[in-house]
Write an enzyme that holds these catalytic residues in place. Structure first.
Site, short mmCIF file in Angstrom:
data_model
loop_
_atom_site.label_atom_id
_atom_site.label_comp_id
_atom_site.label_asym_id
_atom_site.label_seq_id
_atom_site.Cartn_x
_atom_site.Cartn_y
_atom_site.Cartn_z
CD GLU A 166 -3.11 -1.01 2.42
OE1 GLU A 166 -2.83 -0.28 3.18
OE2 GLU A 166 -3.90 -1.84 2.38
CD GLU A 367 -3.46 -6.06 4.01
OE1 GLU A 367 -4.17 -5.11 4.62
OE2 GLU A 367 -2.25 -5.97 4.14
C1 GAL Z 1 -4.60 -2.35 5.55
C2 GAL Z 1 -3.05 -2.48 6.06
C3 GAL Z 1 -2.93 -3.34 7.14
C4 GAL Z 1 -4.05 -3.55 8.16
C5 GAL Z 1 -5.35 -3.18 7.55
C6 GAL Z 1 -6.33 -3.21 8.35
O1 GAL Z 1 -4.75 -1.05 5.08
O2 GAL Z 1 -2.31 -2.94 5.03
O3 GAL Z 1 -1.49 -3.40 7.74
O4 GAL Z 1 -3.57 -2.77 9.27
O5 GAL Z 1 -5.25 -2.24 6.74
O6 GAL Z 1 -6.60 -2.16 9.17
#
Ligand code: GAL
Length: 481
Positions: A166, A367
């Site tokens: 990200e 994710e």
């Molecule tokens: C994403 C990030 C993660 C995690 C997730 C949930 O943006 O890559 O590190 O924190 O959000 O908040």
């Protein structure tokens, strides 16, 4: 209804070094260590990153639990501040090498494919204090030295590398919205940081291609994609949504996959006099070193309307919000704990976009997940968290992903954030995302209902959607524009 995925599909979860390991190798602090040391009140319940989920000490037991919930692949990251001793020379810390070696071996012993990321937002704080962190191209070169050590020490066993997680969050959180260290509001710096991160990614890829000896080795980047939907069909709202897409998605997508920044964005940045400093040689490196595969973090869409301020207003410092405004769409389905909209259908739009506009590059959902606070509310008498909401959330997203795959999108896996409840900046342990819960006072870890469920999904490659969830399909089909 049943959704069947192919037998090669990755069923996994993602975590990161800074959010799971806890502080070891104290020679260097990363920016989270420093932020917590200086402003502990900015972290939920004053919980800092020093223990996190204790992965440094309990990685063997933790990986055994990941195995128990059926994960066939897991992403984590190597921390620059832990692996490297001398940041300028790039020499390694022996304990750092030992630790990451043992972690990788433990994953492999358990038949879990390790996906290794080089930067999950973390940077040694000295590099920010001395050189301005990602504002500096010198730091970009130090990062490449760190990457070189990762490839050298772990490249014989790690097949799947990631240059950044990200990058737009480093830019927008750190230099615009002030939600990440260094919490600045400086549009010009934000733009330069974005460019420097892309350059760093391309330079790592260049080095990887020169040095990699692993025949299957490949390297990619992870981007959080937020499809932009205009509030109305009015031209102004549509233009705003196009800009939001250029800035938040296409900047890194185009540069990472096509080797070029989007021309429309370059023109705007140039017109506004904030365009990054670049050289012909650097642009050549970016052009020639594109990714092998893409990871997509998807949590929520972006609802967009025309900007509240005019881009002609010279009195205002440059910010992307000169070109769009967030739109609080009435009736949208929200996860109130995280204040994020839940809109699974966007995964289909992402799949389509990658297929149609990005050469159908191989990709995976790197994710996706649902942060819920006070999950002890859902404990049953046996001590298992009954997180049916998470099972439904994952299933709905997989439903739309499957539709994208059926249309030919080249998606090869799904990773949930996160295997074991872990730490985050500011929110610390407020919202829990894991298949496995973590009691942060005792570090006792317990599998949630979703973990047992995911094991069955991973083993069978199949999701069963109960009839009562079918209603969501209609809901998601309700057009907003
Ligand atoms: C994403 C990030 C993660 C995690 C997730 C949930 O943006 O890559 O590190 O924190 O959000 O908040």
């Amino acid at each position: 209804m049943e959704l069947q995925f192919n037998s090669e599909f990755w069923w996994g979860a993602a975590t990161s070094g800074p959010q799971s390991e806890g502080r070891f190798h104290k020679k260097h602090a990363n920016q989270y260590d420093y932020w917590y040391e200086t402003k502990p009140e900015e972290f939920y319940n004053y919980v800092g990153p020093d223990t996190a989920s204790n992965f440094y000490n309990s990685f063997k037991e933790d990986i055994a639990l990941m195995k128990e919930v059926g994960l066939n692949s897991v992403r984590t990251s190597i921390q620059w501040s832990r692996l490297i001793d001398d940041l300028e020379e790039g020499t390694v810390n022996e304990d750092g090498v030992r630790f990451y070696n043992e972690v990788i071996d433990e994953f492999l012993k358990n038949n879990i494919r390790p996906i290794v990321n080089l930067c999950h937002f973390d940077i040694p704080i000295e590099l920010y204090q001395k050189y301005g962190g990602w504002e500096s191209k010198y730091v970009v070169d130090l990062y490449v030295k760190f990457a070189a050590q990762c490839f050298r020490f772990f490249g014989d066993r790690v097949v799947d590398w990631i240059t950044f997680n990200e990058p737009i969050v480093i830019v927008s959180g750190g230099y615009l919205s002030q939600s990440h260290f260094p919490k600045l509001k400086d549009g010009k710096k934000a733009v330069q940081v974005a460019y420097n991160l892309q350059l760093a990614s391309a330079k790592c890829i260049e080095l990887f291609r020169k040095t990699n000896k692993n025949p299957n080795g490949r390297i990619g980047i992870i981007l959080n994609l937020t499809p932009s939907y205009p509030a109305t069909n009015n031209e102004e709202d549509q233009k705003a949504a196009q800009f939001a897409d250029l800035w938040a998605n296409r900047l890194f997508l185009d540069a990472s996959i096509k080797g070029e920044f989007p021309e429309e964005l370059l023109q705007i940045l140039k017109k506004d006099n904030v365009l990054w400093k670049t050289t012909y040689e650097e642009l050549k490196i970016i052009k020639e070193n594109t990714i092998d595969y893409l990871g997509v973090n998807y949590y929520h869409p972006h609802r967009v309307q025309k900007p509240a301020v005019s881009s002609n207003s010279l009195a205002i410092e440059w910010t992307p919000e000169l070109y769009y405004n967030d739109y609080d769409m009435p009736g949208r389905r929200m996860n109130m704990d995280r204040n994020w909209e839940i809109y699974p259908q966007a995964i289909y739009d992402i799949a389509k976009n990658i297929k149609e506009n990005y050469g159908n590059i191989p990709w995976f959902v790197s994710e996706n997940g649902m942060g819920v606070s006070r999950e002890e509310r859902f404990l049953d008498e046996k001590g298992v968290i009954q997180d049916d909401y998470r099972i439904q959330y994952i299933s709905e997203h997989l439903y739309w992903l499957k539709k994208g795959i059926e249309k030919g999108s080249n998606c090869f896996g799904y990773h949930m954030w996160t295997p074991i409840d872990c730490w985050s900046w500011s929110n610390a342990y407020k919202n829990r995302y894991g298949f496995i819960s973590n009691n942060i006072s005792t570090q006792i870890k317990t599998i949630k209902k979703s973990g047992y469920w995911f094991k069955e999904v991973a083993e069978s490659g199949m999701i069963r959607m109960p009839d009562e969830w079918k209603s969501f399909e209609k809901l998601e089909n309700k057009k907003t524009i």
